[in-house]
Design an enzyme around this catalytic site. Sequence first.
Site, PDB file in Angstrom:
ATOM      1  N   GLU A 226       0.818  -1.214   0.000  1.00  0.00           N
ATOM      2  CA  GLU A 226       0.000   0.000   0.000  1.00  0.00           C
ATOM      3  C   GLU A 226       0.850   1.262   0.000  1.00  0.00           C
ATOM      4  OE1 GLU A 226      -3.333   2.260   2.812  1.00  0.00           O
ATOM      5  OE2 GLU A 226      -2.539   0.307   3.390  1.00  0.00           O
ATOM      6  N   LYS A 228       1.266   5.584   0.043  1.00  0.00           N
ATOM      7  CA  LYS A 228       0.706   6.720   0.771  1.00  0.00           C
ATOM      8  C   LYS A 228       1.176   8.001   0.103  1.00  0.00           C
ATOM      9  CE  LYS A 228       0.150   8.565   5.465  1.00  0.00           C
ATOM     10  NZ  LYS A 228      -1.326   8.525   5.473  1.00  0.00           N
TER      11      LYS A 228
END
Length: 419
Positions: A226, A228
Amino acid sequence: MTNEKNIRQSYEIAKERYASLGVDTEKAMAQLQQIALSLHCWQTDDVMGFENQAGALTGGIQVTGNYPGRARTIDEVRSDIIEATSLIPGKHRLSLHAIYGDFQGKVVDRDEIEPCHFQSWMEWAKEQGMKLDFNSTSFSHPKSGNLTLANPKDEIRNFWIEHTKRCRWISEEMGKFQEDPCIMNLWIHDGSKEVPASRLKYRQILERSLDEIFSVDYKNMKDCIEAKLFGIGLENYTVGSYDFYLGYGVKNQKIVTLDTGHFHLSESIADKISSLLLFTPEIMLHVSRPVRWDSDHVVILNDELLDLSRELVRSNALNRIHIGLDYFDATINRIGAYVIGVRATQKALLQALLEPSALLQEYEEKDLLFQRLALQEEAKSLPWNAVWDMFCLKNDVPVGESYMADIEKYEADVTSKRG
């Protein structure tokens, strides 16, 4: 309480209206029934966990508010989850962070966690008819700092590599136990408040760390990576940016996680779905709501969520897409925040499943673009809410706003007594 007879009558009218456009409402509800959202346990306790190490939330994330009734123990978190799921139609999954282990009052550092620390979670989830997903936890730790897996210091970096390896091991054992793959998400906050002397340096370190972490193949878990946009105090440079993880995911065939709060507000996450489906095996979604920044507001039924949901259905790839929730709000009743966000996500998915896609595609193929746009607009005001009410009725959960009374009672009986 909404009258059941009225719900059924409204549904029959809606069913007929949708049928006139070639949409089967029963099929749409059956499809929605099969979509298991991964609920985030950290909405119940403000991302505190149970490590028995007092400390503030770090890593560029922040929970706002101090509404009474925060869950303080595993039993309280589980109680809150049971209450929330009783108000949400369908069967869903539960996503745990590594800091939520059942440590029995002992201090277990993150490079020491084992599957045994999550055995009670596995057994509890089985009793509840839920499957578990997992997350490594790089924040809120004395060794977190600004850099974890991208840290040039061997001692720090190796600590986090070991932690993440153990998280994959735990996820594998969860998958075995539940006889369904555990989805493990890897997110780190690594970055810098100002632009570093070399952006490349830290990304090279992160790549090597990931290669080591993923060197063991597992069959009962799936890896997600993931990105960011930025974190508080780390505004100018994020090591694990979207470009970095997209490249790594395509190269190594890993699942790329799209968090709807981790992009510039002008970006369309919906537009990314079709591209990722071409080049990565599956997609993990974290549904959140950014307001000016990655503020993790409670998810609501807004245009961005509807656009994303329509794209998921139009891509005809729901079997390759995992959907989780990821927000935390302590300014209002936490269980209420939980239920609002999950039900909003389901409502968006239902509207997408009710879209007259066959007719829209027919118009497009015939280059009838006025008709395509007109129907897309008219579809927005079709009686989807009558189908939603029927879906809730079929699942024996409160219809409409009636769930508010259940949450108010739970607050009076349970959370208000937590001190």
